[in-house]
Design an enzyme around this catalytic site. Structure first.
Site, PDB file in Angstrom:
ATOM      1  N   SER A 101       0.824  -1.168  -0.045  1.00 51.59           N
ATOM      2  CA  SER A 101       0.092  -0.047   0.104  1.00 51.59           C
ATOM      3  C   SER A 101       0.665   1.368   0.028  1.00 51.59           C
ATOM      4  O   SER A 101       1.580   1.547  -0.973  1.00 51.59           O
ATOM      5  CB  SER A 101      -1.042   0.179   1.348  1.00 51.59           C
ATOM      6  OG  SER A 101      -1.949   0.877   1.058  1.00 51.59           O
ATOM      7  N   ASP A 243      -1.203   1.220  -3.794  1.00 47.92           N
ATOM      8  CA  ASP A 243      -2.054   0.047  -4.639  1.00 47.92           C
ATOM      9  C   ASP A 243      -3.352   0.788  -4.796  1.00 47.92           C
ATOM     10  O   ASP A 243      -4.435   0.112  -5.144  1.00 47.92           O
ATOM     11  CB  ASP A 243      -2.412  -1.204  -3.655  1.00 47.92           C
ATOM     12  CG  ASP A 243      -2.819  -0.670  -2.239  1.00 47.92           C
ATOM     13  OD1 ASP A 243      -3.011   0.553  -1.865  1.00 47.92           O
ATOM     14  OD2 ASP A 243      -3.361  -1.679  -1.567  1.00 47.92           O
TER      15      ASP A 243
END
Length: 449
Positions: A101, A243
């Site tokens: 992420s 992401d």
């Protein structure tokens, strides 16, 4: 927090903490647990972000899946929310996203999705953990023709983009928007998405090289986006993380519009349109004080959960709410998605922006933020797990709570995604809460070493 899985999957430094061996074990155990009721050969889709370690972990996960008889279908680089959408669309038994992420490139992570496209509840993750750590002998390896196969699907990007496009009922022509892809997953989808919706989109930081994900760009660092907007006369900017499950925005004056403000914009718009379920939005304990004030002024109830979009979603599902999110930019629009989706958030924000005719700075005034101070203190896992058992730390926090009274608050917690202890204070005056924050941080650092 579990032994392998935090608030958003298993995460750690690639090839040191999150090793190939561990990834293979997660693939095996996840396949066993998530496909136990499958009456055919299991199929699990795998996607990844752009960091250099993602291909290594993809190979390890694929080997793990195939070794227990599950087929692996590789989707390539796409956003995390695309996996959530595509698991049921492709009739897969589970989905895996390889990403850390918003974390720096040296980290990576493994996020698991059920066949319905939802992140796994804690008890299912704990079952997978137990199989890996306590009972690996219960994982039966296949051989011969029972082994899984590997397939590649090329339509994942276009299928996901079409899904997001269908959520917007107007074209976005006339909007001059800067789009920061963080050199991450959005690099594969953003240009196609915004171009087909008609926006005049300036796509930046969309040239990943395996090492530049989240590097001085994206939602974790808006400075480059702000500079670009000023240099190119953009009306609004949006930024994603590695992401693309988060979105933050920048207004025409170069001011940050965070997740709380975006959530308030959505809540007010959806209430006016009669689409806000039960006139309620779900927030977290990290959301700014100003959200409660916004809610009272707007006739919108604010329900608070623990930090993590999974807990926001669980509350939404329990009570039938359709809007929730975090200040970090995880916004869940349940009418369209099962998880936070940065690009979905961006196009819906631009839809409201165009329909309102107002500058983004005016829309952002829906929620007036209270002064807030945040510190992130590096901490080893052992310190993260036990620091709130230390009496001196407890007393330092209590002392600040007594000083603040009902004029502010302090929240101290271990991060679920990074080796950090987070200290957050809110109150009437920045200088006062900043001093209190320094006091507590000094005690924590002294006690954890």
């Amino acid at each position: 927090m579990g032994r392998l899985f935090g608030t958003d999957g298993a995460r750690g430094i690639a090839n040191t903490e999150l090793t190939c061996e561990l990834a293979m074990q997660i693939g095996r155990a996840a396949a066993v647990v998530l496909t136990r009721h499958t009456n055919r050969k299991p199929k699990i889709i795998i996607a990844k972000d752009t960091r250099v370690s993602s291909e290594m972990l993809e190979a390890a996960l694929t080997a793990g899946l195939c070794s227990v008889g599950a087929d692996a279908e590789l989707l390539g680089v796409i956003p995390t929310p695309a996996v959530a959408y595509l698991v049921p669309k492709y009739e897969a038994d589970a989905g895996i996203m390889i990403s850390a992420s918003h974390n720096p490139v040296e980290f990576n992570g493994i996020k698991l999705f059920s066949r319905t496209g939802y992140k796994l509840p804690d008890q299912v993750e704990e079952e997978i953990e137990a199989l890996i750590l306590d009972h690996p002998e219960r994982i039966a390896l296949k051989k011969g023709i029972e082994l899984g196969r590997v397939y590649r699907r090329k339509s994942a990007v276009s299928d996901y983009v079409e899904h997001v496009k269908r959520t917007v009922d107007i074209d976005l022509s006339g909007i001059n928007v800067a789009v920061d892809c963080a050199n991450g997953s959005a690099s594969a989808t953003a240009d196609l998405l915004f171009r087909e919706l008609g926006a005049s989109a300036h796509i930046i930081h969309a040239n990943p090289n395996g090492m530049n994900i989240n590097d001085k760009c994206g939602s974790t660092n808006l400075d480059a986006l702000i500079y670009y907007m000023k240099a190119n006369g953009c009306q609004v900017g949006v930024a994603f993380d590695g992401d693309a499950d988060r979105c933050l925005a920048v207004d025409e004056n170069g001011n940050r519009v965070d997740g709380d403000q975006i959530l308030a914009i959505f809540a007010r718009s959806m209430k006016q349109e009669g689409r806000l379920a039960k006139d309620t939005a779900v927030i977290t304990v990290m959301s700014n004080f100003g959200m409660q004030q916004f809610g009272r002024a707007s006739g919108i109830q604010m329900v608070s959960t623990a930090v993590g979009d999974r807990y926001v979603l669980e509350e939404m599902l329990r009570q039938g709410y359709n809007l929730g999110g975090e200040d970090s930019g995880h916004i869940i629009l349940k009418d369209y998605a099962n998880t936070g989706d940065g690009q979905l958030t961006a196009v819906q924000l631009l839809r409201i922006y165009k329909q309102s005719g107002l500058p983004m700075s005016e829309l952002a005034k829906a929620m007036v933020k209270s002064p807030q101070v945040m510190r992130n203190l590096p901490a080893a896992p052992e310190a993260q797990a036990h620091f709130l058992e230390d009496e001196q730390i407890i007393e330092a926090i209590r002392e600040v709570e007594r000083s603040l009274g009902d004029r502010g608050r302090i929240l101290v917690r271990a991060s679920g995604t990074e080796p950090l202890i987070r200290v957050m204070l809110e109150g009437d005056e920045y200088t006062v809460i900043n001093e209190y924050c320094d006091q507590v941080c000094r005690v924590i650092q002294e006690r954890i070493g």
